[in-house]
Write an enzyme that holds these catalytic residues in place. Structure first.
Site, PDB file in Angstrom:
ATOM      1  N   GLU A 467       0.813  -1.215   0.000  1.00  0.00           N
ATOM      2  CA  GLU A 467       0.000   0.000   0.000  1.00  0.00           C
ATOM      3  C   GLU A 467       0.850   1.271   0.000  1.00  0.00           C
ATOM      4  O   GLU A 467       0.489   2.278  -0.615  1.00  0.00           O
ATOM      5  CB  GLU A 467      -0.971  -0.017   1.184  1.00  0.00           C
ATOM      6  CG  GLU A 467      -2.121  -1.016   1.029  1.00  0.00           C
ATOM      7  CD  GLU A 467      -1.713  -2.480   1.186  1.00  0.00           C
ATOM      8  OE1 GLU A 467      -0.593  -2.748   1.685  1.00  0.00           O
ATOM      9  OE2 GLU A 467      -2.502  -3.363   0.784  1.00  0.00           O
ATOM     10  N   HIS A 537     -12.297  -6.679   7.317  1.00  0.00           N
ATOM     11  CA  HIS A 537     -12.982  -6.236   6.098  1.00  0.00           C
ATOM     12  C   HIS A 537     -14.158  -5.340   6.444  1.00  0.00           C
ATOM     13  O   HIS A 537     -15.097  -5.236   5.672  1.00  0.00           O
ATOM     14  CB  HIS A 537     -13.460  -7.437   5.262  1.00  0.00           C
ATOM     15  CG  HIS A 537     -12.350  -8.303   4.776  1.00  0.00           C
ATOM     16  ND1 HIS A 537     -11.784  -9.284   5.545  1.00  0.00           N
ATOM     17  CD2 HIS A 537     -11.668  -8.299   3.608  1.00  0.00           C
ATOM     18  CE1 HIS A 537     -10.811  -9.881   4.864  1.00  0.00           C
ATOM     19  NE2 HIS A 537     -10.720  -9.299   3.690  1.00  0.00           N
TER      20      HIS A 537
END
Ligand SMILES: Cc1ncc(C[n+]2csc(CCOP(=O)(O)OP(=O)(O)O)c2C)c(N)n1
Ligand SMILES: [Mg+2]
Length: 737
Positions: A467, A537
């Site tokens: 990321e 999530h």
């Protein structure tokens, strides 16, 4: 030191002429004198700053001492204002060689308004010289490296898409000049300690894989503050560890020798300029002073070690070299040094007289001074109100559909846009697409589906699973004028990019006093209510980013708002974190026909989802449909009329709409999906309590998630996240208060 004599020019017999023509790895005698002048100046600026710090006339000092030779060598081998530079704080000599002056540096040290790097906002030696293409540097060790990679990618992109550099109307492009050369090289330097940062390895990986023209320079002085190199680097030598990266040109040099260093840089830069790949220069240098003036190296380095280093001091070595080669005699050296001292004194006097910045300037350049994304001009009507070509009303589409359509239209309109991230391409092995063997993926939520197919693999591509790599490269590209619209696959995994998102991206403009800017869009799938999304999530956490000055934060709740706000985000001149709720991607709630390629919504403008008179509910994201359901039930069953406000944009946010509504209803409930304590709604509630106290007939209430992560089992998830029933209960209580 390495020396080399050019072949004798034909017909020249005179010894004197021959020695005057002698060059040293291509450096003339005049250039070597200039190299010494810069090296000596660099050291003397350090010494003067140290004195000024002891006299409390400046506030911080970090030196480039011991790194002068490698800096001058790199500066001589590259072109200021043509190549690009991401230097380390020890790169004083490099900056001088590129054209910065001692006065520039002393203005930084005193924190003057005229400090060219930041106008008194950053510590000295955090180099930024827009005219020289020296890009604003920060303090985190290693965060510059991926940005350098992105910068090189930007240069390459414009070279293959030259028309993308054209100015465009009605968006950030009006204010972003693009310059590129086609064969430019990007310089990135760091210390031996900084090679331990993960971002270093991520940067090498991408530069290697994409054969980017980046010269990585490790200035290895053997220490990171007090930590010696063998603790940082397995085996103690970074060159050995990086040797396996393909496509690189490697050099390991004595960085205290300017001639040898120059030769190494000349070879490396030529390799990069030719487009053969990146270069890696590992320069062994010394650190004759403590880490900074806040450090005392005698606490961890014995005298014997420091004395050993002193024998390699680049300043004395260069003096001796000049004398030995008959380039300057002692008198000549003294004269040069005297001139440097005299010039420096003038610069010191000037810097000490320089005006400091005034406090009224502190808020300048947090955001673009040129383009206001809250402008009412961005308020448009959806074109889809018109009938479709066949005369029928256009079909309502999901948020996912409209985000995809908006990306497509914007990419068509603006060639500076590239999209990258994990899995965002249709297929990296594009031959599969070409041969029509596969359909293509286009993101784990398929938001970017078909874009690689439509716009090509150099505009839509997969990143490594890293990321920081995604955001760091985006920062570098955006600095060059590109518009990266990158994707972080799940908000839960945004954290490896946190250094870039907190300390870099939102600060590029402010810390450089508007010298640089980096307007890009980070799209992030966020949120829970997934039935099984669990801890990793389901996370929210928007307040961490609204808490970061310089970052715009948008969080739409429906398809139309997503389309209009995404378009504003892409055309914006500021960095934007665009939060897309996963649960809303394909929800029936809030579907809409595509509003057309010009539909924009200004930032900071809330939407009144339902008007009411008895109670104001302020929310956003996936809580909007839940709050609406609760409000409708409350009205049906108890006749209470709720005014429901969807903020849509969290920074800036629409205080006026909140204030108007609460002044009317006298009751406020703030609802959000994130954990209750220290969440985004805490700030809204505090402001209402502070500024609307006289209007309130009841306490300001909040409904949010429990202060715990979201659990997997749906029974637990339901209990943790705010549900319509929780909202209904709170609304009813507040209405009855
Ligand atoms: C991410 C980060 N962690 C810690 C620090 C504090 N710090 C500043 S410089 C430094 C050592 C850097 O060593 P090295 O990379 O070898 O550079 P040198 O100072 O030796 O030139 C540290 C730990 C920082 N600035 N950034
Ligand atoms: Mg070091």
């Amino acid at each position: 030191m390495a020396t080399k004599t050019d072949p004798k020019p034909a017909g020249v017999a005179d010894d004197k002429i021959r020695s005057a023509d002698k060059t040293y790895e291509g450096l003339s005698r005049a250039q070597l004198i200039e190299a010494y002048r810069i090296m000596y100046t660099s050291r003397r600026v350090d010494d003067r700053e140290i004195l000024l710090k002891r006299q409390q006339k400046i506030f911080f000092q970090i030196s480039g001492a011991g790194h002068e030779a490698v800096g001058v060598a790199a500066g001589f081998a590259m072109k200021p204002g043509y190549d690009w530079f991401y230097p380390y704080y020890r790169d004083r000599a490099l900056c001088l060689a590129l054209g910065a002056t001692p006065l520039d540096m002393l203005l930084m040290a005193v924190g003057a308004a005229a400090d060219p790097q930041s106008g008194g906002r950053q510590m000295p030696s955090h180099w930024s010289f827009p005219k020289l293409n020296v890009v604003t540097q920060s303090s985190p060790t290693g965060s510059q490296i991926l940005q350098g990679v992105g910068c090189a990618e930007g240069g390459r992109y414009f070279a293959s898409h030259p028309q993308a550099a054209n100015k465009g109307d009605g968006d950030y492009r009006q204010f972003k000049d693009v310059q590129f050369q086609g064969d430019e090289v990007t310089y990135v330097s760091l210390g031996d300690g900084a090679t331990s940062e993960g971002e270093f390895w991520e940067a090498l990986n991408t530069a290697s894989n994409s054969k980017l023209p980046v010269v990585f320079v490790v200035q290895d002085n053997g220490y990171a503050i007090s930590v010696p190199v063998e603790v940082q680097t397995a085996g103690g030598n970074i060159s050995r560890l990086v040797a396996g990266f393909p496509n690189f040109h490697f050099e390991e040099i004595d960085g205290t020798d300017p001639v040898a260093s120059y030769a190494a840089f000349a070879r490396t830069v030529a390799y990069c300029r030719a487009g053969d790949g990146p270069g890696f220069v590992h320069a062994h240098v010394i650190r004759p002073y403590s880490h900074s003036l806040s450090d005392d190296e005698r606490l961890y380095r014995p005298d014997a070690e420091r004395e050993r280093d002193a024998t390699r001091d680049p300043i004395t070595r260069m003096q001796m070299f000049l004398i030995r080669e008959g380039i300057l005699d002692e008198k000549g050296i003294n004269k040069l040094e005297k001139q440097v001292e005299d010039d420096l004194q003038v610069a010191v006097d000037q810097a000490l007289d320089a005006a400091p910045p005034t406090p009224d300037t502190i808020m300048r350049f947090i955001y673009s001074p040129d383009l206001d994304p809250t402008s009412p001009a961005l308020q448009t009507e959806p074109a889809s109100a018109a009938l479709a070509a066949d005369g029928k009303k256009a079909a309502p589409k999901t948020m996912a559909d409209l985000i995809n359509a908006t990306l497509r239209d914007e990419m068509r309109r603006d060639e500076r846009i590239v999209i990258f991230g994990e899995d965002v391409a249709d297929a990296s092995r594009e031959q599969y697409l070409n041969e029509k063997l596969i359909k293509g993926k286009g993101g784990v939520f398929k938001l970017t589906y078909g874009l690689q197919h439509d716009f090509g693999s150099d505009r839509v591509f997969n990143s490594p699973l890293a990321e920081a790599n995604i955001v760091g490269r985006a920062v570098g590209m955006a600095t060059r004028g590109m518009k990266p619209v990158v994707e972080i696959q799940f908000f839960d995994y945004i954290w490896p990019a946190m250094m870039q998102l907190r300390d870099e991206l939102p600060l590029i403009r402010w810390r450089s006093n508007n010298g640089f800017s980096s307007p890009c869009v980070i799209r992030v799938a966020i949120g829970g209510y997934l039935t099984g999304g669990a801890i990793y999530h389901s996370q929210c956490g928007e307040s961490i980013f609204t808490h970061t000055p310089g970052m715009r934060v948008v969080f739409p709740s429906n398809a139309l708002d997503a389309a209009g706000l995404l378009r504003t985000a892409i055309r914006c001149d500021d960095p934007v974190l665009f939060l897309e709720h996963k649960r809303l991607y394909r929800e029936t709630f809030g579907r809409a026909p595509y509003p057309g390629p010009d539909y924009t919504i200004p930032f900071g403008k809330a939407k009144i989802v339902q008007a009411g008179t008895d109670l104001t509910v302020i929310t956003y994201g996936a809580v909007v449909p839940r709050a609406l359901q609760a409000a409708q039930k409350l009205e049906r069953e108890h006749g209470v009329k709720v005014e429901l406000i969807d903020l849509r944009c969290l920074n800036p946010f629409d205080w006026d709409t909140i204030a108007d509504s609460v002044s009317k209803t006298n009751r406020a409930l703030v609802a959000y999906e994130d954990t209750l304590s220290w969440g985004y709604g805490a700030e809204i509630a505090a402001r209402i309590a502070d500024q609307l106290f006289d209007h309130l007939d009841a306490p300001v209430r909040r409904v949010a998630a429990k202060d715990v992560f979201v659990a997997y089992q749906p029974i637990l998830e339901d209990a943790i996240l705010p549900q319509a029933e929780d909202l209904l209960r709170a609304m009813k209580e507040l209405a009855e208060y």
